[in-house]
Structure formats: C-alpha cells, structure tokens
Design an enzyme around this catalytic site. Structure first.
Site, PDB file in Angstrom:
ATOM      1  N   CYS A 103      12.426  24.531 -14.309  1.00 23.49           N
ATOM      2  CA  CYS A 103      13.146  24.961 -15.435  1.00 23.49           C
ATOM      3  C   CYS A 103      13.366  26.301 -15.499  1.00 23.49           C
ATOM      4  O   CYS A 103      12.343  27.161 -15.342  1.00 23.49           O
ATOM      5  CB  CYS A 103      12.232  24.367 -16.507  1.00 23.49           C
ATOM      6  SG  CYS A 103      13.092  24.701 -18.145  1.00 23.49           S
ATOM      7  N   ASN A 205      19.047  17.218  -5.958  1.00 23.08           N
ATOM      8  CA  ASN A 205      19.595  17.309  -7.110  1.00 23.08           C
ATOM      9  C   ASN A 205      20.606  18.488  -7.457  1.00 23.08           C
ATOM     10  O   ASN A 205      20.348  19.634  -7.081  1.00 23.08           O
ATOM     11  CB  ASN A 205      18.272  17.480  -8.040  1.00 23.08           C
ATOM     12  CG  ASN A 205      18.570  17.731  -9.605  1.00 23.08           C
ATOM     13  OD1 ASN A 205      18.306  18.667 -10.258  1.00 23.08           O
ATOM     14  ND2 ASN A 205      19.204  16.802 -10.170  1.00 23.08           N
ATOM     15  N   GLY A 206      21.434  18.195  -8.273  1.00 24.23           N
ATOM     16  CA  GLY A 206      22.182  19.362  -8.647  1.00 24.23           C
ATOM     17  C   GLY A 206      23.700  19.001  -8.342  1.00 24.23           C
ATOM     18  O   GLY A 206      24.210  18.544  -7.053  1.00 24.23           O
TER      19      GLY A 206
END
Length: 335
Positions: A103, A205-206
């Site tokens: 995060c 991811n992304g």
C-alpha cells in the site's frame, strides 16, 4: 498444471481479486464470485485496529462459506502487533493470511506499514516470520517492485520471504513512488519467476484491464496467475470474460444493460443487508458510474442514484434504466 498455495488448489492460471480499501467488502466480493473469480481477499485490515477491537476492523473479518478460497489481508508497522493480529484473524477461519507490503498511500506508508517496509527488508523478513509462526494457515504477501526507481529490491524480497515460509507472492508492477500513476512494469516480475531459487507461485498485478492484456501478459511475463483490482470495479464480468477466452479462445459478449442492472441491484441489496440501510445506500454510490459506464446520456440517472436515500426509489430508478436502455447492445466488452 494446477497452482497451489499450501493445500489450496486454484486450478490452472487463477484469476484473483485484489484487496481494495473501501471496495473489496462482502457485497462486492459476492458479485465477483458470481462472475468466476478464483480467489479473493478482504480489504486490508489494520493490525492496530484488530488489537484494539475497533468495530470497523472487526467487521472486515466477516467472511462467508461461498467466498472460499479467501484470504484475510493485514498490515501494520509493529512486529508484535502483526503477530497478535494474525492470531485474531486466524480465528475468523480464512483459507490463508496475506500481508500487505504494497500500500503506497501516505497514512499507511508514512507510518511504517504497507510499502514502507520495502525500505527495511530485514524488518520485513522478521515481521513475516512472526506472522508465519503465529498461524497454521498458509501465508502470502503482496508487495511492489521497490520504494522508488533506485531501490527495486523485490527480487531480494521474494527470495528471503520464500526462505522463511511464505507460500505465494503477488507483485504490483509499480514502485511506491509511482503510486498508481504511469504504466505498470512487469519485467521484474518475469525475472523473479525465472529465478531458479523461486518455487512459490508468483502473481502479477497492475493495469490488467482487458482480455487481450491478460492473455498477452500471461505468456509474456510467465506468471502463475493474475490479480485484478480496479478493472473489476463496476465490471465483475472481467473474470468470466478472461476465463472464457482462456478456455475457448473466443471473446465473450459484454453484459447486456439488463444484466448490468441485475448485478448492480444485487450489489446494492447485499450492501444494505451487510452494512444496514443508511451506510449501505451511501457506500453504494461510488459504484453506479462504473456499472453503467458507456451508456449514452446516463449522467442524469447517475445524479439521481447518488443523491437518493430511499431504497424503493433507487430500485425504481434502476428499473427505469433497464427500461430506457433495453435496446442498447452489450457495451463495455473488455476485449
């Protein structure tokens, strides 16, 4: 070949739903599960909140049998607190525990949690080891390439965390400094997958927001599966469309307006059931624009939906949307 996390068999090339703050709650997870997602995670949960028994943190532990396999994701800056939070979360009986080391937002990363740990790999290793030892469940990690372009240390992270017992790693193809800007770079993810030392599943991811990208990146970056986040908001069909393409090589038509209304309504009803009428109505407002993206002249309806408090009136507005746009062909295919 099936991808496995501990004893959890995810099948060939699983599609995962990312843990997203204020999004990946049970109502949203319900509609994603209906669309065929292979594994999901809770919103990330503060270790401090769990230890203090904060109501908001405790509520995020709610999981349901139909959601399995599902992981609870926690974050924090103190090793002892992460250990204690792991013990608390384990009692909620998820299928796995996940640690957030990715995060990037200020109130997390600047307080020593989330992506901040990418600046202190030794502490990250000790924290992860404490979590692994505190639960009988498989432990996984989600992280980023590094803190910034000068410290892309995720390969070291992958090796060291595997050595102390994590059983899968998801890598977001950006640094903390990038936040969610620019394009995700998956080349380092491929290097980690090719590293002969790495035996655990590696998920990318992304920026996966289409069938074509999922298919191309599956081959190009050699990952074991894909985690999808923002592209699923208001479009849970992305999971079934990607899976259908992988299975058949065919592009599935996008959802009809009737189906969009039906799934939006289901999400709305689940939101009220889980959160209560007031909060359920309020928090659903962030989703309407995404569910009906691409419909011509939809703005007046969106404005009505985000202002309305009465549940029956919202149902009536959704009925009107279905009626007005019933002749519109499926829109928003993710091809």
């Amino acid at each position: 070949m099936s991808v496995k996390i501990g004893n959890i068999d995810l099948g060939e090339f699983p599609l995962l739903l990312a843990p997203m703050e204020d999004v990946s709650d049970p109502p949203f997870r319900f509609v994603c599960k209906q669309s065929g997602v292979d594994m999901m995670y809770t919103e990330f949960i503060s270790s401090e909140g769990l230890i203090r028994d904060a109501a908001k943190s405790r509520a995020k532990l709610d999981i349901f049998e139909y959601e399995r396999p599902i992981g609870i994701q926690i974050f924090g800056s103190e090793i002892d607190h992460m250990r204690e939070a792991t013990e608390i979360a384990t009692l909620a009986n998820p299928d796995l525990m996940d640690i957030n080391y990715g995060c990037p937002v200020k109130n997390v990363a600047c307080r020593g949690a989330g992506a901040s740990l990418l600046q202190d790999i030794d502490k990250m290793v000790k924290m992860t080891e404490a979590v692994v030892k505190a639960t009988h469940l498989p432990v996984t990690v989600k992280t980023r390439l590094g803190w910034d372009d000068n410290t892309k240390n995720v390969e070291e992270v992958a090796e060291r965390l595997q050595d102390i017992g994590i059983q899968a790693l998801t890598i977001h193809g950006r640094t903390r400094a990038q936040l969610y800007k620019g394009e995700a770079d998956w080349t380092l993810i491929r290097e980690i997958k090719r590293n002969p030392r790495i035996k655990i599943p590696i998920f990318g991811n992304g920026d996966v927001d289409s069938i074509q990208k999922a298919a191309d990146w599956r081959l190009e970056y050699e990952i074991d599966g894909i985690m999808i986040g923002r592209a699923a908001i208001g479009y849970p069909w992305i999971f079934r469309e990607i899976r259908h393409f992988f299975n058949t090589g065919e592009i599935l038509a996008g959802p009809t307006v009737e189906e969009r209304v039906t799934v939006c309504r289901t999400h709305f009803e689940k939101s009220i059931a889980w959160k209560g009428p007031k909060v359920g109505v309020f928090e659903m407002r962030r989703h309407y624009a995404n569910y009906f993206k691409g419909l011509p002249d939809f703005k007046p309806y969106r404005m009505l939906l985000v202002k309305e408090d009465n549940i029956e009136t919202i149902h009536s507005i959704l009925d009107e949307v279905a009626d007005k746009y019933h002749n519109i062909l499926p829109v928003g295919e993710m091809a």
